[in-house]
Design an enzyme around this catalytic site. Sequence first.
Site, PDB file in Angstrom:
ATOM      1  N   ASP A 138     -14.246  83.643   5.328  1.00 17.26           N
ATOM      2  CA  ASP A 138     -13.382  83.089   6.367  1.00 17.26           C
ATOM      3  C   ASP A 138     -12.777  81.750   5.973  1.00 17.26           C
ATOM      4  O   ASP A 138     -11.573  81.571   6.031  1.00 17.26           O
ATOM      5  CB  ASP A 138     -14.114  82.993   7.710  1.00 17.26           C
ATOM      6  CG  ASP A 138     -15.425  82.216   7.647  1.00 17.26           C
ATOM      7  OD1 ASP A 138     -15.844  81.785   6.550  1.00 17.26           O
ATOM      8  OD2 ASP A 138     -16.057  82.051   8.712  1.00 17.26           O
ATOM      9  N   ASP A 180     -14.478  75.438   2.227  1.00 13.05           N
ATOM     10  CA  ASP A 180     -14.501  73.976   2.322  1.00 13.05           C
ATOM     11  C   ASP A 180     -15.269  73.400   1.141  1.00 13.05           C
ATOM     12  O   ASP A 180     -14.666  72.998   0.171  1.00 13.05           O
ATOM     13  CB  ASP A 180     -14.969  73.479   3.690  1.00 13.05           C
ATOM     14  CG  ASP A 180     -16.213  74.162   4.208  1.00 13.05           C
ATOM     15  OD1 ASP A 180     -17.037  74.629   3.403  1.00 13.05           O
ATOM     16  OD2 ASP A 180     -16.382  74.215   5.425  1.00 13.05           O
ATOM     17  N   PHE A 215     -12.681  70.628  12.688  1.00  9.89           N
ATOM     18  CA  PHE A 215     -13.741  71.605  12.898  1.00  9.89           C
ATOM     19  C   PHE A 215     -13.119  72.833  13.565  1.00  9.89           C
ATOM     20  O   PHE A 215     -12.616  72.759  14.678  1.00  9.89           O
ATOM     21  CB  PHE A 215     -14.876  71.036  13.753  1.00  9.89           C
ATOM     22  CG  PHE A 215     -16.059  71.940  13.779  1.00  9.89           C
ATOM     23  CD1 PHE A 215     -16.931  71.986  12.700  1.00  9.89           C
ATOM     24  CD2 PHE A 215     -16.292  72.778  14.857  1.00  9.89           C
ATOM     25  CE1 PHE A 215     -18.019  72.843  12.705  1.00  9.89           C
ATOM     26  CE2 PHE A 215     -17.378  73.641  14.864  1.00  9.89           C
ATOM     27  CZ  PHE A 215     -18.240  73.670  13.784  1.00  9.89           C
ATOM     28  N   LEU A 216     -13.128  73.968  12.842  1.00 10.27           N
ATOM     29  CA  LEU A 216     -12.440  75.178  13.286  1.00 10.27           C
ATOM     30  C   LEU A 216     -13.396  76.157  13.943  1.00 10.27           C
ATOM     31  O   LEU A 216     -14.535  76.317  13.506  1.00 10.27           O
ATOM     32  CB  LEU A 216     -11.762  75.862  12.095  1.00 10.27           C
ATOM     33  CG  LEU A 216     -10.786  75.010  11.285  1.00 10.27           C
ATOM     34  CD1 LEU A 216     -10.283  75.785  10.076  1.00 10.27           C
ATOM     35  CD2 LEU A 216      -9.630  74.533  12.153  1.00 10.27           C
ATOM     36  N   ARG A 229     -17.012  82.528  17.953  1.00 15.41           N
ATOM     37  CA  ARG A 229     -16.499  83.345  16.847  1.00 15.41           C
ATOM     38  C   ARG A 229     -15.476  84.372  17.320  1.00 15.41           C
ATOM     39  O   ARG A 229     -14.572  84.719  16.598  1.00 15.41           O
ATOM     40  CB  ARG A 229     -17.637  84.097  16.153  1.00 15.41           C
ATOM     41  CG  ARG A 229     -18.514  83.274  15.284  1.00 15.41           C
ATOM     42  CD  ARG A 229     -19.436  84.192  14.463  1.00 15.41           C
ATOM     43  NE  ARG A 229     -20.546  83.514  13.847  1.00 15.41           N
ATOM     44  CZ  ARG A 229     -20.496  82.894  12.681  1.00 15.41           C
ATOM     45  NH1 ARG A 229     -19.365  82.845  12.011  1.00 15.41           N
ATOM     46  NH2 ARG A 229     -21.573  82.319  12.177  1.00 15.41           N
TER      47      ARG A 229
END
Length: 176
Positions: A102, A105, A154-155, A167
């Site tokens: 997904d 980072d 922050f996703l 989610r």
Amino acid sequence: MADTPTPTVLLPEAEVQRIVADLAARIAPVIDDETVAAVLLTGGLWFAADLTRALSRIGRNVRFDALWLASYGDEQSSRGRIDVYADFQRSIEGRRVLIVDDVFDTGLSLAEAVRIAKAKGASEVLTVVFAKKPWPLPRAPEPDFVGWDAPNRFLVGYGLDHAGALRGLPDVCALD
């Protein structure tokens, strides 16, 4: 979660689906139906489901498997180590593997997945991430395919979570 901020939509569902279709069109020419698409659980599941369906719509029907890796737990930042909860379910020896995740980072999960796939005898390992976040340090390996260059926020949504929650949001949102 009463004190959780309200999610701010960054990518609406229609844009998410456009990005997935574009990725499928870019990936299809470099894989075949023997390729194993290996999702990194649990966050990559939403993206992997949409990506494999998008590939199928353009005539590419990949095999499917999963790796269950974790670097965050319920925190908002990586713990700096990877836990492996579940390995590949079938042999990938001699096969091309497409690792599907997904968000990219720190790069720790993707690097560990590539390492595992190579150790299991994959003939080639390609990587695709839905979102790539900015990071101040070099990361290796960089993903082969990136859908969206995400902001450093922050996703949540579309598989991305806050302590296991949010989610299932169809949009990609910021929670800050």
